[in-house]
Design an enzyme around this catalytic site. Sequence first.
Site, mmCIF file in Angstrom:
data_model
loop_
_atom_site.group_PDB
_atom_site.id
_atom_site.type_symbol
_atom_site.label_atom_id
_atom_site.label_comp_id
_atom_site.label_asym_id
_atom_site.label_seq_id
_atom_site.Cartn_x
_atom_site.Cartn_y
_atom_site.Cartn_z
ATOM 1 N N PHE A 367 0.895 -1.280 0.063
ATOM 2 C CA PHE A 367 0.027 -0.014 -0.008
ATOM 3 C C PHE A 367 0.946 1.265 -0.051
ATOM 4 O O PHE A 367 0.488 2.325 -0.159
ATOM 5 C CB PHE A 367 -1.059 0.044 1.060
ATOM 6 C CG PHE A 367 -0.561 0.128 2.540
ATOM 7 C CD1 PHE A 367 0.026 1.265 3.024
ATOM 8 C CD2 PHE A 367 -0.813 -0.943 3.238
ATOM 9 C CE1 PHE A 367 0.366 1.358 4.342
ATOM 10 C CE2 PHE A 367 -0.301 -0.940 4.670
ATOM 11 C CZ PHE A 367 0.348 0.289 5.136
ATOM 12 N N HIS A 368 2.163 1.152 0.283
ATOM 13 C CA HIS A 368 3.013 2.270 -0.041
ATOM 14 C C HIS A 368 2.979 2.516 -1.455
ATOM 15 O O HIS A 368 3.574 3.657 -1.869
ATOM 16 C CB HIS A 368 4.426 2.046 0.859
ATOM 17 C CG HIS A 368 4.181 2.461 2.240
ATOM 18 N ND1 HIS A 368 3.845 1.744 3.185
ATOM 19 C CD2 HIS A 368 4.207 3.814 2.876
ATOM 20 C CE1 HIS A 368 3.580 2.328 4.276
ATOM 21 N NE2 HIS A 368 4.268 3.620 4.080
ATOM 22 N N ARG A 430 4.136 -4.466 10.991
ATOM 23 C CA ARG A 430 3.638 -3.590 12.145
ATOM 24 C C ARG A 430 4.361 -4.167 13.548
ATOM 25 O O ARG A 430 3.392 -4.620 14.502
ATOM 26 C CB ARG A 430 2.224 -3.349 12.588
ATOM 27 C CG ARG A 430 1.618 -2.651 11.363
ATOM 28 C CD ARG A 430 0.203 -3.022 11.575
ATOM 29 N NE ARG A 430 -0.705 -2.042 10.931
ATOM 30 C CZ ARG A 430 -2.307 -1.992 10.692
ATOM 31 N NH1 ARG A 430 -2.730 -2.984 11.260
ATOM 32 N NH2 ARG A 430 -2.777 -0.922 10.259
#
Lengths: 540, 160
Positions: A367-368, A430
């Site tokens: 998603f970056h 994360r």
Amino acid sequence: MTRTDRLPLAHLWVAIIAFGIAAAMAFMQALSRASLDLPWRSAKMYYLSVTAHGVLMALVFTTFFIMAFGYVVVTRALLRAPAVPGLAWAGFWTALIGTVAAVVTILAGQATVLYTFYPPLQAHPAFYIGLTLVVVGSWCWAVVMLLSYRAWRKEHPDAPAPLAMHGMLATVIVWLIATVGVAAEMLLQLIPWSLGWTKTVDPVLARMLFWYFGHPLVYFWLLPAYVIWYTVLPRVAGGKLFSDPLARLVFVLFILLSTPVGFHHQFMDPGVSAGWKLLHTFLTFGILFPSFVTAFTVTASMEVAGRMQGATGLLDWLGKLPWRDPLFSSVALSMILFAFGGIGGAINASYGMNAVVHNTAWIQGHFHLTVGSAAALTFMGTSYWLLPRLSGRELELALLARVQPYLWFLGMLLFSFSNHITGLMGMPRRIYDASYGGAAAAHAWRGLTEVSAAGGLLLFASAGFFILVMVGTALAGKRREPDPILWAEPLEPVSARRTLLDRYGLWTIVAVILVLIAYAYPLWAHLRMARFGSPGFRPF
Amino acid sequence: MNVAFYEKIWMWAAGVLILAFLVTIAVGVAGSALQPPSHVETIDPTKVWNDPRFSKRGVTVDEHGATVIVVAMMFAFQPAELRVPAGRPVTFRLTSADVTHGFQIVATNGNTIIIPGYISQFTTVFREPGEYLIVCNEYCGLGHHLMSAKLIVEAEGARP
């Protein structure tokens, strides 16, 4: 600066400031990923910074930029002041107050729940209320956009809407349909529960509502970027838009297919049956189509530009393009990154195969490339083009602006590719520390995590350049008569009469029917099932 | 709508490619029952430890394969070490005693989210004996990165 331009400028500056704070948060994560022993480095700080980065980038920077751009389209494409300016300003202040409430709560350590805020992790109520106010503010914007269009339509009963407005109307419709989900989650579940009015909350229902919102959120980011690719880029490149009707078709397809696809974020969830996940998979692949068309039309428009500058060979039109113009290079580079992001997205959506990548570092790599490049890099490039035209000041530090998109591109290649690989090797996303007590599987990720950190540092430097140029322009840019904001013209003239593709009410109805097909039964069946709620937890 | 010749070719090619992706998925679903973990079963998350479905945790092996019962909690899996046979179906049944967790067997496609109030279940076969790392892949609090377990896949005949 005219009075009406204060509105988009105010939104633009909130976006720029949010971006700057979010970039600083990302810098802390990059250092953490490199496992450097810095004195203030702690798990609490890391997860707090992940939350602040996600909320400020994905929700605040994007939303405020898109609102700013929407107002620019009204004033420069519809050629009228936004309808009901009082409502527009009320929306701005509501969203700003909400942003401040949410961000202060996060920085105070009271809302380390990440930007997905899955219950039963429970944040301070000010976090949920603040984010709800951001959405309410954006609804004011959406209403102003629709009223402005209606007023324009009254004066132009037969003409098709300017393409930029067509795309922004699609954005508004997608946003209004999508935010119903997050509003329901906030108002019916999270706010009463965090205030102690209800004891428990159903986490699967919350995830269904969140992802009902969370995937069209992606298109809320992407569609304004596409508007810029279609209606600004060809003109900046010195050419024309290859096809106006196909661009219109693309935006209509996004109205239809953006929302009924959310279960593809929940493939690995219990409590959602496989058949519905499969239906959402099929619809998800449908939405690849408009992006394929966009890739062709925008690339063809660039070729048209190159040939209009005198290129005659197979590929020499590439060399004729204005690679030193920061808007052009930002968009062109973001398209290259987005090509990889799109392929990765198809992999993520591939049903059972999602197990290989779900919640691994692959996802942040993915998603970056999409929101972090296709949207964010396009928005930065657009800011270089927009700020001087709105504020009547010349771009300062133009050399930094010229280098910045390339630095972003390079940083993103390092960051994204290393995360895709460690994700395939099984590294979860994360995590504060990737050592897992020295496990052999985790040891194999080392090296690549450092490449990711190096990419993060380049991205931070690039973000810093962007902020310097923006602030420098505002404070020290030479005042002069601003260049006009002009939109790309299509190769073939637009038809004088509106067509089926400009019937927004009709497409909204079809979109809602598709949403009902995809969501009504699973939601109803879920609510009928005997379920147990969860009390809240604050492990942060 | 007037569409240029090359763009027509491109649009057809894109359509065919998307169709090919979908056929591939459909073949996987129909042929080898390749489904994501989508079990629907609820449980009271405040009474997990006493629930008969989770009061006896660990691995049970019978002639069909193995069943693994695990409770996820902040910030550990209980039990933290699992031994399963290679080459036979292993069914995992998982739930959470507190917040949402993940259960990912690194370097395999064993992956599911564990949501309080629900039971996650999936069945897989481990062909390669060896030691595997299990990690939590859904943020669950400040100890998220410490939450892991060990899966030992034993070759056929390694134990009675």
